[in-house]
Design a protein around this motif. Structure first.
Motif, PDB file in Angstrom:
ATOM      1  N   ALA A 106      -4.512 -54.866 -34.918  1.00 22.46           N
ATOM      2  CA  ALA A 106      -4.816 -55.042 -36.341  1.00 22.46           C
ATOM      3  C   ALA A 106      -6.042 -54.241 -36.755  1.00 22.46           C
ATOM      4  CB  ALA A 106      -5.013 -56.518 -36.663  1.00 22.46           C
ATOM      5  N   SER A 107      -6.995 -54.095 -35.839  1.00 16.83           N
ATOM      6  CA  SER A 107      -8.214 -53.350 -36.165  1.00 16.83           C
ATOM      7  C   SER A 107      -8.050 -51.850 -35.950  1.00 16.83           C
ATOM      8  CB  SER A 107      -9.380 -53.862 -35.314  1.00 16.83           C
ATOM      9  OG  SER A 107      -9.181 -53.514 -33.954  1.00 16.83           O
ATOM     10  N   GLY A 108      -6.896 -51.447 -35.464  1.00 14.80           N
ATOM     11  CA  GLY A 108      -6.662 -50.022 -35.219  1.00 14.80           C
ATOM     12  C   GLY A 108      -7.317 -49.523 -33.945  1.00 14.80           C
ATOM     13  N   HIS A 109      -7.621 -50.421 -33.021  1.00 11.80           N
ATOM     14  CA  HIS A 109      -8.271 -50.056 -31.763  1.00 11.80           C
ATOM     15  C   HIS A 109      -7.501 -50.603 -30.555  1.00 11.80           C
ATOM     16  CE1 HIS A 109     -11.746 -48.288 -33.663  1.00 11.80           C
ATOM     17  NE2 HIS A 109     -11.803 -49.331 -34.467  1.00 11.80           N
ATOM     18  N   PRO A 110      -6.292 -50.104 -30.333  1.00 12.09           N
ATOM     19  CA  PRO A 110      -5.505 -50.601 -29.201  1.00 12.09           C
ATOM     20  C   PRO A 110      -6.123 -50.266 -27.841  1.00 12.09           C
ATOM     21  CG  PRO A 110      -4.420 -48.709 -30.188  1.00 12.09           C
ATOM     22  CD  PRO A 110      -5.582 -49.080 -31.090  1.00 12.09           C
ATOM     23  N   GLU A 111      -7.080 -49.344 -27.814  1.00 12.28           N
ATOM     24  CA  GLU A 111      -7.734 -49.003 -26.547  1.00 12.28           C
ATOM     25  C   GLU A 111      -8.549 -50.174 -25.988  1.00 12.28           C
ATOM     26  OE1 GLU A 111     -10.471 -47.580 -29.892  1.00 12.28           O
ATOM     27  OE2 GLU A 111      -8.307 -47.600 -29.517  1.00 12.28           O
ATOM     28  N   PHE A 112      -8.835 -51.181 -26.820  1.00 12.74           N
ATOM     29  CA  PHE A 112      -9.547 -52.372 -26.352  1.00 12.74           C
ATOM     30  C   PHE A 112      -8.640 -53.346 -25.593  1.00 12.74           C
ATOM     31  CE2 PHE A 112     -12.688 -51.115 -29.559  1.00 12.74           C
ATOM     32  CZ  PHE A 112     -13.874 -51.384 -28.883  1.00 12.74           C
ATOM     33  N   ILE A 113      -7.343 -53.150 -25.673  1.00 13.42           N
ATOM     34  CA  ILE A 113      -6.411 -54.118 -25.080  1.00 13.42           C
ATOM     35  C   ILE A 113      -6.619 -54.296 -23.578  1.00 13.42           C
ATOM     36  CG2 ILE A 113      -3.961 -54.579 -24.606  1.00 13.42           C
ATOM     37  CD1 ILE A 113      -3.379 -53.500 -27.457  1.00 13.42           C
ATOM     38  N   PRO A 114      -6.648 -53.229 -22.758  1.00  9.79           N
ATOM     39  CA  PRO A 114      -6.832 -53.479 -21.323  1.00  9.79           C
ATOM     40  C   PRO A 114      -8.156 -54.157 -20.995  1.00  9.79           C
ATOM     41  CG  PRO A 114      -6.272 -51.169 -21.722  1.00  9.79           C
ATOM     42  CD  PRO A 114      -6.461 -51.820 -23.047  1.00  9.79           C
ATOM     43  N   VAL A 115      -9.209 -53.760 -21.682  1.00 14.45           N
ATOM     44  CA  VAL A 115     -10.533 -54.350 -21.455  1.00 14.45           C
ATOM     45  C   VAL A 115     -10.512 -55.836 -21.822  1.00 14.45           C
ATOM     46  CG1 VAL A 115     -12.942 -54.324 -22.211  1.00 14.45           C
ATOM     47  CG2 VAL A 115     -11.749 -52.171 -21.789  1.00 14.45           C
ATOM     48  N   GLY A 116      -9.958 -56.151 -22.976  1.00 11.53           N
ATOM     49  CA  GLY A 116      -9.900 -57.530 -23.434  1.00 11.53           C
ATOM     50  C   GLY A 116      -9.034 -58.405 -22.547  1.00 11.53           C
ATOM     51  N   ILE A 117      -7.879 -57.885 -22.142  1.00 10.17           N
ATOM     52  CA  ILE A 117      -7.000 -58.669 -21.274  1.00 10.17           C
ATOM     53  C   ILE A 117      -7.661 -58.895 -19.918  1.00 10.17           C
ATOM     54  CG2 ILE A 117      -4.809 -58.663 -20.010  1.00 10.17           C
ATOM     55  CD1 ILE A 117      -3.540 -57.325 -22.463  1.00 10.17           C
ATOM     56  N   CYS A 118      -8.288 -57.879 -19.379  1.00 11.79           N
ATOM     57  CA  CYS A 118      -8.962 -58.029 -18.085  1.00 11.79           C
ATOM     58  C   CYS A 118     -10.070 -59.073 -18.180  1.00 11.79           C
ATOM     59  CB  CYS A 118      -9.513 -56.683 -17.621  1.00 11.79           C
ATOM     60  SG  CYS A 118     -10.202 -56.710 -15.951  1.00 11.79           S
ATOM     61  N   LEU A 119     -10.802 -59.076 -19.274  1.00 10.63           N
ATOM     62  CA  LEU A 119     -11.858 -60.072 -19.461  1.00 10.63           C
ATOM     63  C   LEU A 119     -11.262 -61.488 -19.523  1.00 10.63           C
ATOM     64  CD1 LEU A 119     -14.833 -60.734 -19.916  1.00 10.63           C
ATOM     65  CD2 LEU A 119     -14.433 -60.395 -22.366  1.00 10.63           C
ATOM     66  N   VAL A 120     -10.196 -61.640 -20.283  1.00  8.81           N
ATOM     67  CA  VAL A 120      -9.541 -62.953 -20.393  1.00  8.81           C
ATOM     68  C   VAL A 120      -9.034 -63.417 -19.026  1.00  8.81           C
ATOM     69  CG1 VAL A 120      -7.489 -64.125 -21.321  1.00  8.81           C
ATOM     70  CG2 VAL A 120      -8.928 -62.730 -22.835  1.00  8.81           C
TER      71      VAL A 120
END
Length: 187
Positions: A106-120
């Motif tokens: 939604a924010s136009g930053h799909p590059e955060f997905i792996p980082v965010g998932i790994c953190l979760v």
């Protein structure tokens, strides 16, 4: 129930939980390795990562199916309603993963997905360490959180989404394989 049968049931539960844990860790390591390999532009390198990942996963799963390498030296001591707690932790993890994906897209930053998932994923191992009475899951949590922070630093350095996927994916895979081997071989 006699003490002997209770001890036998506890031993069987300990072995079963460790076997399943080692297998689940190895399978999710494989998923992370494939994600990491997908960040590599060179097809032969990506294929090689997949082949090596499959071999390492098989190497982790075999001792898990055989059970612990030696006698069980410590039986797990599970808290009351541990399985309900595990379900809640895993449900919260799933919701958080979907939230990371939705917010990043939604924010136009799909590059955060792996980082965010790994953190979760890393954070969800903190309560699992207690719920499964597996102290090494605390180290899994710490190391996956560190991989996510490295991914964030790589992201802040302005690298490509593919590089972030490779760094986080292969880093998370390495942590999960190490945890899988440790659970399978050392309990």
């Amino acid at each position: 129930m006699t003490t002997g049968s209770a001890d036998a049931e506890c031993l069987a539960l300990t072995r079963n939980l460790r076997r399943r844990g080692a297998i689940v860790l190895a399978v999710f390591a494989l998923v992370w390795a494939f994600a990491g390999g997908s960040g590599t532009a060179a097809v032969p390198v990506s294929v090689a990562v997949g082949v090596v990942a499959a071999a390492v996963t098989a190497g982790a799963v075999v001792p898990a199916f055989r059970g612990t390498a030696g006698p069980v030296t410590r039986l797990v001591r599970l808290p009351e309603k541990w399985n309900r707690g595990v379900g809640l932790v895993n449900a919260a993890e799933l919701v958080a993963i979907f939230a990371v994906i939705a917010a990043s897209n939604a924010s136009g930053h799909p590059e955060f997905i792996p980082v965010g998932i790994c953190l979760v994923v890393g954070l969800h191992f903190f309560p699992l360490a207690r719920l499964f009475d597996q102290g090494q899951y605390t180290w899994t949590a710490v190391l996956l959180t560190a991989v996510a922070l490295v991914g964030l630093a790589v992201l802040a350095a302005g690298t490509t989404a593919e590089t972030i996927r490779t760094v986080v994916g292969l880093g998370a895979a390495a942590v999960l394989w190490a945890s899988s081997f440790h659970v399978a071989l050392r309990g």
